[in-house]
Design a protein around this motif. Structure first.
Motif, PDB file in Angstrom:
ATOM      1  N   ILE A 123       0.842  -1.209   0.000  1.00  0.00           N
ATOM      2  CA  ILE A 123       0.000   0.000   0.000  1.00  0.00           C
ATOM      3  C   ILE A 123       0.870   1.250   0.000  1.00  0.00           C
ATOM      4  O   ILE A 123       0.636   2.198  -0.768  1.00  0.00           O
ATOM      5  CB  ILE A 123      -0.935  -0.003   1.225  1.00  0.00           C
ATOM      6  CG1 ILE A 123      -1.989  -1.101   1.085  1.00  0.00           C
ATOM      7  CG2 ILE A 123      -1.609   1.350   1.388  1.00  0.00           C
ATOM      8  CD1 ILE A 123      -2.823  -1.309   2.340  1.00  0.00           C
ATOM      9  N   ILE A 161      -4.148  -1.398  -4.408  1.00  0.00           N
ATOM     10  CA  ILE A 161      -4.247  -0.800  -3.073  1.00  0.00           C
ATOM     11  C   ILE A 161      -5.486  -1.304  -2.350  1.00  0.00           C
ATOM     12  O   ILE A 161      -5.427  -1.692  -1.171  1.00  0.00           O
ATOM     13  CB  ILE A 161      -4.265   0.734  -3.175  1.00  0.00           C
ATOM     14  CG1 ILE A 161      -2.895   1.245  -3.595  1.00  0.00           C
ATOM     15  CG2 ILE A 161      -4.676   1.364  -1.845  1.00  0.00           C
ATOM     16  CD1 ILE A 161      -2.856   2.735  -3.871  1.00  0.00           C
ATOM     17  N   ASP A 164      -5.165  -4.853  -1.041  1.00  0.00           N
ATOM     18  CA  ASP A 164      -4.373  -4.915   0.181  1.00  0.00           C
ATOM     19  C   ASP A 164      -5.142  -4.359   1.381  1.00  0.00           C
ATOM     20  O   ASP A 164      -5.004  -4.853   2.505  1.00  0.00           O
ATOM     21  CB  ASP A 164      -3.064  -4.137  -0.003  1.00  0.00           C
ATOM     22  CG  ASP A 164      -2.114  -4.826  -0.968  1.00  0.00           C
ATOM     23  OD1 ASP A 164      -2.122  -6.065  -1.009  1.00  0.00           O
ATOM     24  OD2 ASP A 164      -1.369  -4.124  -1.668  1.00  0.00           O
ATOM     25  N   VAL A 165      -5.956  -3.324   1.155  1.00  0.00           N
ATOM     26  CA  VAL A 165      -6.764  -2.766   2.249  1.00  0.00           C
ATOM     27  C   VAL A 165      -7.777  -3.798   2.733  1.00  0.00           C
ATOM     28  O   VAL A 165      -7.993  -3.959   3.947  1.00  0.00           O
ATOM     29  CB  VAL A 165      -7.474  -1.472   1.789  1.00  0.00           C
ATOM     30  CG1 VAL A 165      -8.498  -1.028   2.831  1.00  0.00           C
ATOM     31  CG2 VAL A 165      -6.452  -0.364   1.564  1.00  0.00           C
TER      32      VAL A 165
END
Length: 244
Positions: A123, A161, A164-165
């Protein structure tokens, strides 16, 4: 008087304009900057590398996991390099990527704590890459093919991103993110993220918690607004490379 006529006829030739850092003055037939040149803006290469990461992502659950981690780290470092990020930022990103590759040989990536660390590093590097690309592209005086490639690269990085969040949300909360499975792989998060970003929504995986659902809504809105505003504007104003 004859010398005056000769001097008037011999006008100084106009010096050709050298390509500037933004690449706006590149003309058809002129050589593209080398891949290894910092700030070259070779975003079409970055797109190919990001596609390779997505295709090879299932390897992350095998003994070859350091390979895909090294590839992802290398791609994110290259994104910073080709967009002319500060050299200190590039070195920090390289150090983080190498640390993740080395630690993957000790702690398997599918272990919860390891997955969170790798996701947080991903991230951080992805956000840094997006910031560097945006800064590099805004220096251009007109939209070109490289500008379009850079905008699409940002779009792919957004999907990475959010994947991954989602993973971090599940691991840190201790609650399964998906309603269909309690132990999803990293590929499942990538798959869900990009189907949400593109608003395809096959429905085989859905967020099972309220925070997950709201994050999915935010990603879907960002994906569509980005395409119909930023990318559409670049396509409409793109200037082809002219002949010298």
């Amino acid at each position: 008087m004859g010398s005056d006529e000769r001097s008037s006829d011999q006008q100084p030739a106009e010096r050709p304009q050298a390509p500037d850092e933004s690449g706006d003055t590149l003309r058809m037939g002129s050589p593209r900057p080398s891949l290894v040149v910092r700030g070259a803006g070779r975003y079409e290469v970055l797109l190919v590398l990001l596609a390779m990461v997505l295709v090879l992502s299932p390897i992350v659950s095998t003994a070859l996991e350091p390979v895909i981690i090294a590839l992802l780290g290398g791609v994110l470092v290259y994104a910073l390099w080709t967009s002319r990020a500060a050299i200190g930022v590039v070195w920090v990103a390289t150090g983080l990527a190498l640390a993740c590759v080395l630690s993957s040989a000790v702690a398997p990536v599918w272990i919860g704590s390891s997955r969170v660390v790798y996701a947080l590093v991903s991230i951080t590097l992805s956000i840094g890459a997006i910031a560097a690309i945006v800064t590099h592209l805004t220096r251009r005086r007109s939209a070109t093919s490289a500008t379009l490639a850079g905008a699409v690269a940002i779009y792919l990085l957004l999907g990475l991103i959010f994947a991954d969040v989602y993973l971090c949300l599940a691991q840190l909360s201790g609650v399964a993110f998906f309603a269909q499975t309690a132990s999803p792989t990293s590929v499942a998060y990538l798959y869900f993220s990009y189907t949400t970003l593109t608003t395809v929504g096959f429905g085989d995986l859905t967020a099972g918690t309220d925070p997950g659902r709201m994050l999915a809504v935010v990603e879907a809105l960002m994906g569509q607004l980005y395409l119909v505003t930023i990318v559409a504007f670049i396509v409409a104003t793109r200037r082809p490379r002219t002949r010298s």
